[in-house]
Scaffold this motif. Sequence first.
Motif, PDB file in Angstrom:
ATOM      1  N   UNK A 167      42.669 -45.955  10.772  1.00 54.55           N
ATOM      2  CA  UNK A 167      42.942 -47.270  10.183  1.00 54.55           C
ATOM      3  C   UNK A 167      41.654 -47.901   9.636  1.00 54.55           C
ATOM      4  N   UNK A 168      40.534 -47.659  10.322  1.00 49.87           N
ATOM      5  CA  UNK A 168      39.256 -48.206   9.876  1.00 49.87           C
ATOM      6  C   UNK A 168      38.731 -47.442   8.660  1.00 49.87           C
ATOM      7  N   UNK A 169      38.953 -46.136   8.652  1.00 51.93           N
ATOM      8  CA  UNK A 169      38.526 -45.322   7.514  1.00 51.93           C
ATOM      9  C   UNK A 169      39.281 -45.744   6.259  1.00 51.93           C
ATOM     10  N   UNK A 170      40.595 -45.894   6.386  1.00 52.46           N
ATOM     11  CA  UNK A 170      41.409 -46.310   5.236  1.00 52.46           C
ATOM     12  C   UNK A 170      41.015 -47.720   4.795  1.00 52.46           C
ATOM     13  N   UNK A 171      40.798 -48.610   5.746  1.00 50.49           N
ATOM     14  CA  UNK A 171      40.400 -49.981   5.418  1.00 50.49           C
ATOM     15  C   UNK A 171      39.076 -50.024   4.680  1.00 50.49           C
ATOM     16  N   UNK A 172      38.107 -49.250   5.154  1.00 47.23           N
ATOM     17  CA  UNK A 172      36.798 -49.226   4.494  1.00 47.23           C
ATOM     18  C   UNK A 172      36.915 -48.632   3.085  1.00 47.23           C
ATOM     19  N   UNK A 186      31.077 -51.428   9.079  1.00 46.41           N
ATOM     20  CA  UNK A 186      31.042 -50.173   9.838  1.00 46.41           C
ATOM     21  C   UNK A 186      29.978 -50.242  10.921  1.00 46.41           C
ATOM     22  N   UNK A 187      28.802 -50.757  10.580  1.00 52.04           N
ATOM     23  CA  UNK A 187      27.737 -50.889  11.575  1.00 52.04           C
ATOM     24  C   UNK A 187      28.142 -51.837  12.704  1.00 52.04           C
ATOM     25  N   UNK A 188      28.796 -52.941  12.362  1.00 53.95           N
ATOM     26  CA  UNK A 188      29.274 -53.855  13.399  1.00 53.95           C
ATOM     27  C   UNK A 188      30.320 -53.193  14.288  1.00 53.95           C
ATOM     28  N   UNK A 189      31.189 -52.395  13.681  1.00 51.38           N
ATOM     29  CA  UNK A 189      32.191 -51.664  14.448  1.00 51.38           C
ATOM     30  C   UNK A 189      31.523 -50.690  15.414  1.00 51.38           C
ATOM     31  N   UNK A 190      30.544 -49.919  14.912  1.00 55.95           N
ATOM     32  CA  UNK A 190      29.842 -48.950  15.749  1.00 55.95           C
ATOM     33  C   UNK A 190      29.088 -49.667  16.854  1.00 55.95           C
ATOM     34  N   UNK A 191      28.431 -50.761  16.529  1.00 56.17           N
ATOM     35  CA  UNK A 191      27.706 -51.540  17.528  1.00 56.17           C
ATOM     36  C   UNK A 191      28.662 -52.068  18.589  1.00 56.17           C
ATOM     37  N   UNK A 192      29.797 -52.603  18.151  1.00 51.81           N
ATOM     38  CA  UNK A 192      30.791 -53.082  19.091  1.00 51.81           C
ATOM     39  C   UNK A 192      31.306 -51.971  19.988  1.00 51.81           C
ATOM     40  N   UNK A 193      31.506 -50.803  19.420  1.00 50.57           N
ATOM     41  CA  UNK A 193      31.982 -49.651  20.185  1.00 50.57           C
ATOM     42  C   UNK A 193      30.942 -49.249  21.229  1.00 50.57           C
ATOM     43  N   UNK A 194      29.668 -49.215  20.829  1.00 50.25           N
ATOM     44  CA  UNK A 194      28.595 -48.855  21.745  1.00 50.25           C
ATOM     45  C   UNK A 194      28.480 -49.885  22.868  1.00 50.25           C
ATOM     46  N   UNK A 195      28.518 -51.164  22.536  1.00 40.91           N
ATOM     47  CA  UNK A 195      28.416 -52.217  23.546  1.00 40.91           C
ATOM     48  C   UNK A 195      29.631 -52.238  24.449  1.00 40.91           C
ATOM     49  N   UNK A 196      30.794 -51.937  23.894  1.00 37.81           N
ATOM     50  CA  UNK A 196      32.032 -51.956  24.679  1.00 37.81           C
ATOM     51  C   UNK A 196      32.026 -50.817  25.698  1.00 37.81           C
ATOM     52  N   UNK A 197      31.498 -49.663  25.320  1.00 38.03           N
ATOM     53  CA  UNK A 197      31.476 -48.491  26.203  1.00 38.03           C
ATOM     54  C   UNK A 197      30.495 -48.718  27.336  1.00 38.03           C
ATOM     55  N   UNK A 198      29.353 -49.324  27.041  1.00 40.57           N
ATOM     56  CA  UNK A 198      28.318 -49.514  28.070  1.00 40.57           C
ATOM     57  C   UNK A 198      28.611 -50.676  28.909  1.00 40.57           C
TER      58      UNK A 198
END
Length: 153
Positions: A65-70, A141-153
């Motif tokens: 969904x994020x790939x299509x949105x981007x 995309x960078x905000x998404x990746x950052x959010x993913x990294x922060x959410x996992x940790x």
Amino acid sequence: PMVLVAFDKAFRFAFVCTLGSVLGGMFGYALGYFFFDALGQPVLEAYHLTDKFAVLQQWYAEYDIFIVGAAGFSPIPYKVFTLMSGVMQADFMQFVMASIVSRGARFFLIAWLLWRGGPRLKTWIETNFYPLTMAATVVLVLLFVLGKVLWIN
């Protein structure tokens, strides 16, 4: 360009563009979905890319969904990702919703800018819109990746 001729129809044009683009995207999805086995799979096997394709499938399963949105908002060719969504058998309704939101955002933003600024903004849009939408996509995309990294940790 049609907005510059008929400002009062700017948002109607944006709606028609969005509708046409999403319908075209649905057609591209169908092509990828129905013809991959006959056309795409032999190419993957001929070039020994099946393991790389498996990795791509994993990424797509998680982020489709994020790939299509981007792709729908940015200047990246949306049609490539419509085909890929079909190949990856992405959830069709999520694909359609992401397409409506991203393509709509793109076309309505252009229509709004032209409606507000008229012909004097046309050159600015032609010069700056692609780099700005690409930059906005990269930031998201960078905000998404950052959010993913922060959410996992």
